[in-house]
Design a protein around this motif. Sequence first.
Motif, short mmCIF file in Angstrom:
data_model
loop_
_atom_site.label_atom_id
_atom_site.label_comp_id
_atom_site.label_asym_id
_atom_site.label_seq_id
_atom_site.Cartn_x
_atom_site.Cartn_y
_atom_site.Cartn_z
N LEU A 1 1.00 -1.05 -0.10
CA LEU A 1 -0.07 -0.11 -0.32
C LEU A 1 1.24 1.59 0.17
O LEU A 1 -0.03 2.30 0.33
N SER A 2 2.69 1.01 -0.92
CA SER A 2 2.83 2.72 -0.50
C SER A 2 3.56 2.38 -2.00
O SER A 2 3.62 1.24 -2.39
N LEU A 3 4.62 3.60 -2.40
CA LEU A 3 4.98 3.14 -3.76
C LEU A 3 6.28 2.21 -3.16
O LEU A 3 6.74 2.48 -2.17
N VAL A 4 7.10 1.71 -4.28
CA VAL A 4 7.89 0.51 -4.28
C VAL A 4 8.79 1.29 -5.69
O VAL A 4 8.85 0.60 -6.42
N ASP A 5 9.69 1.59 -5.18
CA ASP A 5 11.05 2.26 -5.06
C ASP A 5 12.50 1.33 -5.64
O ASP A 5 12.82 0.44 -4.05
N GLY A 6 12.60 1.04 -6.31
CA GLY A 6 14.03 -0.05 -6.68
C GLY A 6 13.17 -1.40 -6.64
O GLY A 6 11.93 -1.69 -7.26
N ARG A 7 14.16 -2.10 -6.46
CA ARG A 7 13.55 -3.77 -6.26
C ARG A 7 13.15 -3.96 -4.70
O ARG A 7 12.64 -3.38 -3.81
N ALA A 8 12.05 -4.51 -4.46
CA ALA A 8 11.25 -5.26 -3.74
C ALA A 8 11.19 -6.19 -2.99
O ALA A 8 11.82 -6.89 -3.18
N TRP A 9 11.43 -5.86 -1.77
CA TRP A 9 12.21 -7.56 -0.62
C TRP A 9 11.21 -7.39 -0.38
O TRP A 9 10.20 -7.01 1.06
N MET A 10 10.63 -8.92 0.08
CA MET A 10 9.58 -9.46 0.40
C MET A 10 9.39 -10.19 1.72
O MET A 10 10.38 -11.62 0.92
N PHE A 11 9.17 -10.71 2.32
CA PHE A 11 8.75 -11.56 3.11
C PHE A 11 7.75 -12.46 3.77
O PHE A 11 7.28 -11.92 4.39
N VAL A 12 7.42 -14.29 3.42
CA VAL A 12 6.15 -13.75 3.06
C VAL A 12 5.79 -15.03 4.62
O VAL A 12 7.18 -15.84 3.84
N ASP A 13 5.27 -15.15 5.15
CA ASP A 13 4.76 -16.00 6.13
C ASP A 13 4.28 -17.45 5.96
O ASP A 13 3.04 -17.30 4.33
N TRP A 14 4.46 -18.86 6.14
CA TRP A 14 3.76 -19.55 4.99
C TRP A 14 2.45 -19.62 5.60
O TRP A 14 1.95 -20.30 4.63
N VAL A 15 2.19 -19.97 7.07
CA VAL A 15 0.12 -19.76 7.11
C VAL A 15 1.08 -18.40 7.67
O VAL A 15 1.12 -17.71 8.73
N MET A 16 -0.61 -17.90 7.16
CA MET A 16 -1.23 -16.30 7.60
C MET A 16 -2.63 -16.80 7.60
O MET A 16 -3.48 -17.27 7.42
N GLU A 17 -3.08 -15.46 8.35
CA GLU A 17 -4.36 -15.49 8.96
C GLU A 17 -5.35 -15.37 7.36
O GLU A 17 -6.52 -16.26 7.91
#
Length: 224
Positions: A37-53
């Motif tokens: 929900l914010s601007l993504v400048d340059g390369r984005a770095w994402m950490f995604v949990d295996w289990v989410m609500e």
Amino acid sequence: MDRISIFTTNSEAARYADFAHGETVFRFTLLLPEGPLSLVDGRAWMFVDWVMEALSGLEMVRRLRADPRMGDAHITMVLEEDDPEDRRRALKAGVDDYAIGPLDRQAMLDRVLALFAQGKSCGKPQVLEFGDLQINVAGEQARWHGELIALRPNEFRVLRFMAENPNRVLSRQELIDALGKDGDPEYLRTVDVWIKRLRQGLRDAGAEQLLRTVHGRGYVLDLI
């Protein structure tokens, strides 16, 4: 000073303190099911949990990979245990690597900085097209029917964010958060100045009809 966001689906990790590295500040940001929900400048770095609500980590990864802004994102799946089948499914869904959680602040920074130091942090130049509106992210220019829209940096970033979230009413606070201007109450009033200048730039280019004010709620960019 440059700002790079580290997006994470873990609400506790999203509250980790910023980290300054030379002329760059790394900021932890919460990643919601609907994406950044914010601007993504340059390369984005994402950490995604295996289990989410709200949905599975695998579905979150698929959504990110379908997002045009995330074409060059580096996605790490945070697994609950080192299970070969989970690793296989995560890689098949489109992650770049995986880690066994939970990850503390230093562990996340170590992973990001290791690649950042190798010069892999810059995303590919982007030209976004929304019908007759063209946005050159790298050049910070916008055009309507080929006509250059005269904008200052902040107004360009407002237009870019609104174009990436079209046909949706955005509050002043959402615009502030998207541009990374939170923390300064004066920016609430400054949003009105940004919008005024943006509206003028659109008007001069013949695109005034794109920007609409929804009184009491915010602003919306009407794109087909």
